[in-house]
Design a protein around this motif. Structure first.
Motif, PDB file in Angstrom:
ATOM      1  N   GLU A 198       0.840  -1.205   0.000  1.00  0.00           N
ATOM      2  CA  GLU A 198       0.000   0.000   0.000  1.00  0.00           C
ATOM      3  C   GLU A 198       0.876   1.257   0.000  1.00  0.00           C
ATOM      4  OE1 GLU A 198      -2.546   0.353   3.450  1.00  0.00           O
ATOM      5  OE2 GLU A 198      -2.930   2.463   3.008  1.00  0.00           O
ATOM      6  N   LYS A 199       1.924   1.200   0.822  1.00  0.00           N
ATOM      7  CA  LYS A 199       2.829   2.348   0.934  1.00  0.00           C
ATOM      8  C   LYS A 199       3.591   2.582  -0.365  1.00  0.00           C
ATOM      9  CE  LYS A 199       4.933   5.674   2.673  1.00  0.00           C
ATOM     10  NZ  LYS A 199       4.145   6.892   2.815  1.00  0.00           N
TER      11      LYS A 199
ATOM     12  N   LYS B 154       1.781   4.232  -4.319  1.00  0.00           N
ATOM     13  CA  LYS B 154       1.683   5.602  -4.846  1.00  0.00           C
ATOM     14  C   LYS B 154       2.964   6.001  -5.566  1.00  0.00           C
ATOM     15  CE  LYS B 154      -0.119   7.597  -1.012  1.00  0.00           C
ATOM     16  NZ  LYS B 154      -0.704   8.696  -0.210  1.00  0.00           N
TER      17      LYS B 154
ATOM     18  N   THR C 230       3.115   4.123  -8.906  1.00  0.00           N
ATOM     19  CA  THR C 230       2.162   4.686  -9.861  1.00  0.00           C
ATOM     20  C   THR C 230       2.767   5.913 -10.547  1.00  0.00           C
ATOM     21  OG1 THR C 230       0.366   3.898  -8.473  1.00  0.00           O
ATOM     22  CG2 THR C 230      -0.194   5.581 -10.091  1.00  0.00           C
TER      23      THR C 230
ATOM     24  N   ARG D 286       3.622   6.260 -14.622  1.00  0.00           N
ATOM     25  CA  ARG D 286       3.133   7.325 -15.499  1.00  0.00           C
ATOM     26  C   ARG D 286       4.314   8.003 -16.207  1.00  0.00           C
ATOM     27  NH1 ARG D 286      -0.027  11.781 -12.503  1.00  0.00           N
ATOM     28  NH2 ARG D 286       2.104  12.405 -12.098  1.00  0.00           N
TER      29      ARG D 286
ATOM     30  N   THR E 243       6.810   9.560   5.053  1.00  0.00           N
ATOM     31  CA  THR E 243       6.215  10.266   3.914  1.00  0.00           C
ATOM     32  C   THR E 243       6.449   9.433   2.656  1.00  0.00           C
ATOM     33  OG1 THR E 243       8.277  11.486   3.765  1.00  0.00           O
ATOM     34  CG2 THR E 243       6.450  12.560   4.891  1.00  0.00           C
TER      35      THR E 243
ATOM     36  N   PRO F 145      -2.416   3.060   7.503  1.00  0.00           N
ATOM     37  CA  PRO F 145      -2.680   3.618   6.167  1.00  0.00           C
ATOM     38  C   PRO F 145      -1.532   4.507   5.700  1.00  0.00           C
ATOM     39  CG  PRO F 145      -4.012   4.735   7.837  1.00  0.00           C
ATOM     40  CD  PRO F 145      -3.329   3.608   8.521  1.00  0.00           C
ATOM     41  N   ALA F 146      -1.301   4.485   4.390  1.00  0.00           N
ATOM     42  CA  ALA F 146      -0.160   5.205   3.829  1.00  0.00           C
ATOM     43  C   ALA F 146      -0.354   6.716   3.953  1.00  0.00           C
ATOM     44  CB  ALA F 146       0.024   4.817   2.368  1.00  0.00           C
ATOM     45  N   TRP F 147       0.724   7.392   4.294  1.00  0.00           N
ATOM     46  CA  TRP F 147       0.703   8.844   4.462  1.00  0.00           C
ATOM     47  C   TRP F 147       0.239   9.533   3.176  1.00  0.00           C
ATOM     48  CZ3 TRP F 147       3.583  12.723   1.945  1.00  0.00           C
ATOM     49  CH2 TRP F 147       3.533  13.991   2.533  1.00  0.00           C
ATOM     50  N   THR F 148      -0.500  10.587   3.344  1.00  0.00           N
ATOM     51  CA  THR F 148      -0.915  11.369   2.188  1.00  0.00           C
ATOM     52  C   THR F 148      -0.764  12.849   2.539  1.00  0.00           C
ATOM     53  OG1 THR F 148      -2.944  12.251   1.194  1.00  0.00           O
ATOM     54  CG2 THR F 148      -3.228  10.650   2.953  1.00  0.00           C
TER      55      THR F 148
ATOM     56  N   ARG G 198      -5.999  16.505  -2.989  1.00  0.00           N
ATOM     57  CA  ARG G 198      -5.671  15.242  -3.621  1.00  0.00           C
ATOM     58  C   ARG G 198      -6.332  14.979  -4.982  1.00  0.00           C
ATOM     59  NH1 ARG G 198      -5.679   9.853  -0.236  1.00  0.00           N
ATOM     60  NH2 ARG G 198      -4.651   8.603  -1.779  1.00  0.00           N
TER      61      ARG G 198
ATOM     62  N   VAL H 284      -4.619  15.133  -8.831  1.00  0.00           N
ATOM     63  CA  VAL H 284      -3.664  14.290  -9.558  1.00  0.00           C
ATOM     64  C   VAL H 284      -3.748  12.859  -9.045  1.00  0.00           C
ATOM     65  CG1 VAL H 284      -1.665  14.847  -8.112  1.00  0.00           C
ATOM     66  CG2 VAL H 284      -1.338  14.318 -10.523  1.00  0.00           C
TER      67      VAL H 284
ATOM     68  N   ASN I 286      -3.385  10.075 -10.485  1.00  0.00           N
ATOM     69  CA  ASN I 286      -3.995   9.071 -11.343  1.00  0.00           C
ATOM     70  C   ASN I 286      -2.980   8.691 -12.418  1.00  0.00           C
ATOM     71  OD1 ASN I 286      -4.178  10.731 -13.728  1.00  0.00           O
ATOM     72  ND2 ASN I 286      -5.817  11.822 -12.668  1.00  0.00           N
ATOM     73  N   ASN I 287      -3.391   7.760 -13.248  1.00  0.00           N
ATOM     74  CA  ASN I 287      -2.460   7.192 -14.204  1.00  0.00           C
ATOM     75  C   ASN I 287      -2.541   7.784 -15.589  1.00  0.00           C
ATOM     76  OD1 ASN I 287      -0.567   5.451 -13.425  1.00  0.00           O
ATOM     77  ND2 ASN I 287      -1.958   3.715 -13.213  1.00  0.00           N
TER      78      ASN I 287
ATOM     79  N   ALA J   7       8.354  18.578  -6.789  1.00  0.00           N
ATOM     80  CA  ALA J   7       8.521  18.709  -8.229  1.00  0.00           C
ATOM     81  C   ALA J   7       8.964  20.148  -8.491  1.00  0.00           C
ATOM     82  CB  ALA J   7       7.206  18.417  -8.943  1.00  0.00           C
TER      83      ALA J   7
ATOM     84  N   LYS K 202       4.608  18.031  -3.946  1.00  0.00           N
ATOM     85  CA  LYS K 202       3.574  17.412  -4.777  1.00  0.00           C
ATOM     86  C   LYS K 202       2.559  16.610  -3.970  1.00  0.00           C
ATOM     87  CE  LYS K 202       6.799  13.824  -6.184  1.00  0.00           C
ATOM     88  NZ  LYS K 202       7.920  13.592  -7.079  1.00  0.00           N
TER      89      LYS K 202
ATOM     90  N   HIS L  90       0.406  13.673  -2.830  1.00  0.00           N
ATOM     91  CA  HIS L  90       0.825  12.276  -2.735  1.00  0.00           C
ATOM     92  C   HIS L  90      -0.221  11.479  -1.969  1.00  0.00           C
ATOM     93  CE1 HIS L  90       3.821   9.070  -2.830  1.00  0.00           C
ATOM     94  NE2 HIS L  90       3.655   8.859  -1.567  1.00  0.00           N
TER      95      HIS L  90
END
Lengths: 250, 167
Positions: free
Chosen positions: A126-127, A130, A133, A137, B52, B86-89, B112, B115, B117-118, B150, B165, B167
């Motif tokens: 999960e970590k 991101k 991904t 891209r 992070t 859960p992963a940091w955002t 969030r 961006v 996305n793929n 970035a 950016k 994340h």
């Protein structure tokens, strides 16, 4: 079962470490400053992911194992990374193609792994997702830019495909420890992500004007510790300091 | 030895707010949103943090800083535990943190949904220049001086700047 799980974790760790090490060879040699920084940033992400996997493997192994002993003190035959990640950087196009093929794979693998039963593996996946991904891209765009770029960049991408495609079959061929972990519910069944990988690869290649090779003889063995000639050179550089000066620290 | 049974979490959070991210010293670890919890059990104070980026070298420094600070405050046993899920955002960054980042000259992360996305060759995110507030900016590079940034440039005031950016 525990040994199979450890082998599977090491396989995931080694893929990330060796690709990170390869990418880091670009440091100071990138075609332009921004892309030099991109390569080293991706390396940093991959080595960070490798550390998480190694730390987890070390905790299961006990007996003094640490992330460092796993990275620096195992021999070539003990590394379980795929052959693809250890291949030469070649030119910028070949490096980018390798990154795309692996990022595409890692993205699908980690997405699936998040919901598997080993909670720590799921958390690492999960970590990492991101970051991967973002790599996917970026590398997809580069494959398209170069494939659909100038005549020379197109030809170089064709050559890169010719060099690397033979190593992609191994990504989807489970090792014995992997099959055991799949049955146990801790590993991702590669058959479940293969179609999607082919689909995405086909999509990007098609936009890049590049052909997807067919009926190519695939080389395998890395996941079982049988590596190509490149691997010894990578480890010689990666492990030199710890071999020459055991326990040296920063 | 005095055993503190009822620790004041708020007080400890206030102390932790003095620990800066070594790579972005404008931000404290509280601003970044990486401190997940504080627990006190059997004489041991445990601080739970989340990284992070997986490879961020600042994390090791931050763990050490936490241990040093809390030991200085008199806690004899301090443990720093890292959790990944859960992963940091960047959604966890405080509004105060975003304000400090901007004052420091780094564009704070956009919400969030913009961006993450793929989609290939997606239009650049609309990032506000931290110097002149113009949205007329362009991305120079998807990667920057640290994993979390970035590179952008403002087309109006012409200043290049870092973007933290999303994340």
């Amino acid at each position: 079962m525990k040994q199979e799980l450890i082998n599977y974790i090491l396989h995931l760790a080694d893929n990330a470490l060796i690709l990170g090490q390869r990418n880091a060879e670009w440091c100071g040699h990138g075609p332009v400053l921004e892309q030099d920084i991109a390569m080293t940033n991706i390396s940093l992400d991959l080595i960070g992911q490798a550390r998480n996997f190694y730390q987890y493997a070390a905790s299961l192994l006990g007996e003094g194992a640490t992330e460092d002993t796993l990275a620096y003190l195992r021999t070539e035959r003990e590394f379980r990374n795929c052959l693809l990640v250890e291949q030469h950087n070649g030119d910028w196009g070949q490096t980018l193609l390798r990154q795309f093929l692996i990022s595409n794979f890692q993205q699908l693998l980690y997405t699936a792994l998040q919901t598997h039963k080993d909670r720590q593996l799921a958390a690492i996946a999960e970590k990492s997702l991101k970051e991967v991904t973002y790599h996917l891209r970026w590398s997809s765009e580069w494959v398209i830019r170069l494939g659909d770029g100038t005549r020379e960049s197109h030809e170089r991408m064709l050559k890169a495909i010719d060099t690397l495609w033979r190593y992609t079959g191994e990504l989807f061929e489970p090792a014995a420890y992997e099959t055991a972990c799949v049955q146990d519910g801790t590993a991702v069944s590669l058959a479940t992500i293969k179609d999607e990988w082919q689909h995405k690869t086909g999509e990007v290649f098609s936009e890049a004007g590049l052909p997807v090779p067919e009926n190519i003889f695939m080389l395998t063995g890395g996941k079982m510790g049988k590596h190509t000639e490149q691997m010894g050179y990578i480890l010689a550089e990666l492990q030199y300091l710890q071999r020459a000066y055991p326990n040296a620290q920063w | 030895m005095t055993v503190v049974h009822d620790i004041d979490k708020k007080m400890i959070y206030a102390y932790l707010d003095n620990i800066k991210d070594p790579e972005v010293p404008a931000l404290s670890i509280i601003d970044l949103g990486i401190v997940k919890d504080i627990q006190y059990k059997e004489d041991e104070l445990e601080v739970i943090i989340t990284p992070t980026y997986t490879g961020c070298p600042a994390m090791d420094v931050i763990s050490t800083s936490i241990r040093v600070m809390l030991s200085t405050l008199g806690f004899r046993k301090v443990k720093v535990t890292t959790v990944l899920s859960p992963a940091w955002t960047t959604d966890w960054m405080t509004e105060e943190g975003k304000r400090k980042l901007k004052a420091y000259g780094i564009a704070p992360p956009n919400p969030r949904q913009q961006v993450c996305n793929n989609k290939l060759f997606a239009p650049n995110e609309s990032v506000q220049c931290p110097h002149c507030d113009s949205y007329h900016t362009r991305r120079i590079s998807e990667f920057g001086s640290t994993a979390c940034k970035a590179l952008y440039q403002c087309e109006d005031c012409k200043e290049p700047f870092d973007y933290f950016k999303c994340h």
